[in-house]
Structure formats: structure tokens, C-alpha cells
Design an enzyme around this catalytic site. Structure first.
Site, PDB file in Angstrom:
ATOM      1  N   ASP A  40      18.576 -53.486 -53.169  1.00 32.08           N
ATOM      2  CA  ASP A  40      18.173 -52.805 -54.403  1.00 32.08           C
ATOM      3  C   ASP A  40      18.398 -53.704 -55.624  1.00 32.08           C
ATOM      4  OD1 ASP A  40      17.162 -50.749 -55.892  1.00 32.08           O
ATOM      5  OD2 ASP A  40      18.968 -49.510 -55.870  1.00 32.08           O
ATOM      6  N   HIS A  57      10.526 -58.713 -56.882  1.00 28.15           N
ATOM      7  CA  HIS A  57      10.259 -58.498 -55.454  1.00 28.15           C
ATOM      8  C   HIS A  57      10.029 -59.835 -54.737  1.00 28.15           C
ATOM      9  CE1 HIS A  57      10.341 -54.264 -56.004  1.00 28.15           C
ATOM     10  NE2 HIS A  57       9.212 -54.168 -56.665  1.00 28.15           N
ATOM     11  N   LEU A 151      19.118 -62.863 -33.066  1.00 27.19           N
ATOM     12  CA  LEU A 151      19.190 -61.703 -33.967  1.00 27.19           C
ATOM     13  C   LEU A 151      17.944 -60.815 -33.853  1.00 27.19           C
ATOM     14  CD1 LEU A 151      20.509 -60.405 -36.650  1.00 27.19           C
ATOM     15  CD2 LEU A 151      18.880 -61.846 -37.865  1.00 27.19           C
TER      16      LEU A 151
HETATM   17  C1  IPE Z   1      16.137 -47.591 -51.947  1.00 24.68           C
HETATM   18  O1  IPE Z   1      15.913 -48.154 -53.197  1.00 24.68           O
HETATM   19  C2  IPE Z   1      15.032 -47.963 -51.023  1.00 24.68           C
HETATM   20  C3  IPE Z   1      14.923 -49.373 -50.743  1.00 24.68           C
HETATM   21  C4  IPE Z   1      15.786 -50.304 -51.027  1.00 24.68           C
HETATM   22  C5  IPE Z   1      13.737 -49.746 -50.031  1.00 24.68           C
HETATM   23  P1  IPE Z   1      15.330 -47.263 -54.390  1.00 24.68           P
HETATM   24  O2  IPE Z   1      15.392 -48.101 -55.600  1.00 24.68           O
HETATM   25  O3  IPE Z   1      14.025 -46.702 -54.016  1.00 24.68           O
HETATM   26  O4  IPE Z   1      16.408 -46.095 -54.445  1.00 24.68           O
HETATM   27  P2  IPE Z   1      16.680 -44.965 -55.525  1.00 24.68           P
HETATM   28  O5  IPE Z   1      15.401 -44.243 -55.728  1.00 24.68           O
HETATM   29  O6  IPE Z   1      17.129 -45.641 -56.775  1.00 24.68           O
HETATM   30  O7  IPE Z   1      17.757 -44.118 -54.926  1.00 24.68           O
HETATM   31  C1  IPE Z   2      14.437 -52.633 -54.377  1.00 25.55           C
HETATM   32  O1  IPE Z   2      14.361 -52.971 -55.729  1.00 25.55           O
HETATM   33  C2  IPE Z   2      13.149 -52.899 -53.633  1.00 25.55           C
HETATM   34  C3  IPE Z   2      12.363 -51.698 -53.310  1.00 25.55           C
HETATM   35  C4  IPE Z   2      12.774 -50.463 -53.389  1.00 25.55           C
HETATM   36  C5  IPE Z   2      10.996 -51.920 -52.852  1.00 25.55           C
HETATM   37  P1  IPE Z   2      13.821 -51.930 -56.800  1.00 25.55           P
HETATM   38  O2  IPE Z   2      12.354 -52.113 -56.931  1.00 25.55           O
HETATM   39  O3  IPE Z   2      14.262 -50.568 -56.457  1.00 25.55           O
HETATM   40  O4  IPE Z   2      14.545 -52.455 -58.111  1.00 25.55           O
HETATM   41  P2  IPE Z   2      15.247 -51.561 -59.229  1.00 25.55           P
HETATM   42  O5  IPE Z   2      16.187 -50.627 -58.542  1.00 25.55           O
HETATM   43  O6  IPE Z   2      14.154 -50.835 -59.954  1.00 25.55           O
HETATM   44  O7  IPE Z   2      15.955 -52.552 -60.092  1.00 25.55           O
HETATM   45 MG    MG Z   3      15.889 -49.436 -56.909  1.00 29.76          MG
END
Ligand code: IPE
Ligand code: IPE
Ligand code: MG
Length: 265
Positions: A40, A57, A151
Site C-alpha cells: 500500500d 504504481h 518460491l
Molecule cells: C489494499 O489497498 C488493497 C491492495 C493493496 C491491493 P487499498 O489502498 O485498496 O486499501 P484501503 O481501501 O485503503 O483499505
Molecule cells: C496500493 O497503493 C496499490 C493498489 C491498491 C493497487 P494505493 O494505490 O492504494 O496507494 P495509496 O494508498 O492511495 O497511497
Molecule cells: Mg491504498
């Protein structure tokens, strides 16, 4: 040893540990079999650089590459990465489309690395919802890496634990309806055997980056006894050293599974 000597010894060990990197502190006989990661913070990381979310990303893919290689080198059996949740389909269409395209590019670019490192790719989640090109690339890579014995890299894609549990409930209900199973025979193994993770051990360690203290619909059943490790570090800047730190931290914990400390020692 008297108390003063013991304290001096503990301080000495701590001093040595501080001089060593985390990798050197990892105990080879207590390597977690399965590590799951909620990756995240890509968007926030990009925003901090004054860039669009996709920049984060793309940088996040680099982290996946580094951490996967580090896990393979350590002899970890399963690494499960939460890449896209069921709820992430609700993001703006441009971001979803760009993420799906990024997945296609990544698979094309990373397949040779998987082969070189003897890594087997798998996915969990409702991959029937993926665009055709993304779906097909994944299926092809899974087939190509199928014979690898190192792995197992599991990418959770269009995954959520509630979706998975609903599928399991439906399959079990059907088995009962068709007299293939008795209601009294439904137990923990039955549920586990109907989940997408049926062939894997439960995660020993869950890592979440970006400082959020939640599970976000990830592996709810399988994480029942996982050790949790949260770090403020955003996924694009998550380093191997931080990964080793999480493992060392895990190795210092006592997993009691409901028993007393005396029982497990
Ligand atoms: C959780 O991240 C899902 C992934 C890492 C793929 P999100 O950014 O979507 O989670 P929330 O919505 O903040 O809980
Ligand atoms: C995690 O990073 C990746 C996915 C959920 C695809 P985020 O896109 O959730 O990044 P933040 O949480 O908005 O910083
Ligand atoms: Mg996120």
C-alpha cells in the site's frame, strides 16, 4: 550468571546486533514458510513527488521485483502479494485501465526473471473479471513457470476474502445438496479446502506498508494466527532491509496458538 553479568551480556548481544544488518540476523531455521504483503501507498508516494498516481504504481512494480528476489534467495516457500482488491474495481476507470495495462507489461518483462530464479507464479482472486489481455498474460505465465520448484509467488488479483468465502460457502452448499457431503462433516479442513489458497500453508507473517492499520478484506480466514507487521514506509520505497527487519521481528515473537508460554517453550 549473576544479574549484572547477564545484563552486560544482553547489552553486548544488542550491540553486536546493531552492528549487523537485519539480513545477518535472520535465523535460517525459523524462516517463515509463507509471507503475505498488503502493498500500500503507491498513490501517496507519487503525490509526494508531485507526480500522478500511476508513477507510484510503476515504481511499486520495482519493489515487487526486489522483494520477490529477496524472498526467493531466503528460501521462503510462498510470497502472496495483494495487488488489486475486489473493492479496487471502484477506483476511477482511468486508474483501473492503466493498472491492468501495467500488469500486462510487467508480466512480459518479469517472466524471464521468474524463470531465472526458479519462481512459480500463481494467482488468487476472480481473474475472470480481468480484461482479456491481462487474463491471458497471467494464465500463460502461470503455465510457463508451472514446473519451477523454488518460491511460489502468489498475486492476489481481483481478490477479496469475502468474495472467496462466498464461493466456498456456495460450493459446500452444493456438495451437501447433491449428497456428496454431510452437514456434520463440515469442519475447518472443509472450509480451507474450498478456498483459493487450498494448496498453501496459512501465512506466518503479514506485512502492510503505508501506515494503515487494517486488513482491507485480505485472507480473513487464513490470517487467523499470522503475526502482523505494520510499517509507515510506502510501498515504492520499501527496501530489502525493511523486509529483513520484518522477518527478524517475526522470529523474535512467541507464537502460542492459544497455549501458555510454558507449553510452547
Ligand atoms: C489494499 O489497498 C488493497 C491492495 C493493496 C491491493 P487499498 O489502498 O485498496 O486499501 P484501503 O481501501 O485503503 O483499505
Ligand atoms: C496500493 O497503493 C496499490 C493498489 C491498491 C493497487 P494505493 O494505490 O492504494 O496507494 P495509496 O494508498 O492511495 O497511497
Ligand atoms: Mg491504498
Amino acid at each position: 550468571m549473576n544479574l549484572e553479568k547477564e545484563q552486560r551480556y544482553v547489552r553486548f548481544v544488542e550491540m553486536i546486533e546493531n552492528l549487523m544488518g537485519y539480513k545477518e540476523q535472520i535465523l535460517q531455521d525459523r524462516i517463515p514458510r509463507h509471507i503475505a504483503i498488503i502493498m500500500d501507498g503507491n498513490g501517496r508516494w507519487a503525490k509526494r513527488q508531485g507526480m500522478a498516481r500511476m508513477f507510484g504504481h510503476r515504481q511499486g512494480v520495482e519493489t515487487v521485483h526486489r522483494i520477490t528476489e529477496a524472498a526467493a534467495e531466503l528460501g521462503i516457500e510462498y510470497l502472496t502479494l495483494y495487488a488489486f482488491s475486489t473493492e479496487n474495481w471502484n477506483r476511477p476507470k482511468e486508474e483501473v485501465d492503466a493498472l491492468m495495462a501495467l500488469l500486462v507489461d510487467t508480466i512480459a518483462k518479469e517472466t524471464p526473471t521468474l524463470m531465472k530464479n526458479n519462481i512459480r507464479l500463481q494467482t488468487i482472486g476472480d481473474i475472470s473479471r480481468l480484461p482479456q489481455a491481462t487474463h491471458d498474460k497471467f494464465v500463460a505465465c502461470i503455465e510457463q513457470t508451472n514446473q519451477n520448484t523454488g518460491l511460489t509467488l502468489v498475486i492476489a488479483l481481483s481478490y477479496s476474502a469475502r468474495w472467496e468465502l462466498i464461493q466456498a460457502a456456495r460450493q459446500i452448499a452444493q456438495a451437501v445438496q447433491h449428497s456428496k457431503m454431510l452437514v456434520e462433516d463440515i469442519n475447518e479442513e472443509t472450509i480451507s479446502a474450498h478456498l483459493t489458497t487450498r494448496d498453501m500453508p496459512d501465512p506466518d507473517l503479514l506485512i502492510r506498508t503505508s501506515g494503515e492499520l487494517r486488513i482491507s478484506n485480505f485472507l480473513l480466514w487464513q490470517l487467523a494466527y499470522a503475526e502482523l507487521y505494520f510499517t509507515d514506509c510506502l510501498w515504492p520505497e520499501f527496501t530489502e532491509e525493511e523486509f529483513y527487519h520484518a522477518i527478524v521481528d517475526y522470529q523474535h515473537r512467541e507464537r502460542r496458538f492459544g497455549k501458555t508460554s510454558e507449553q510452547v517453550r
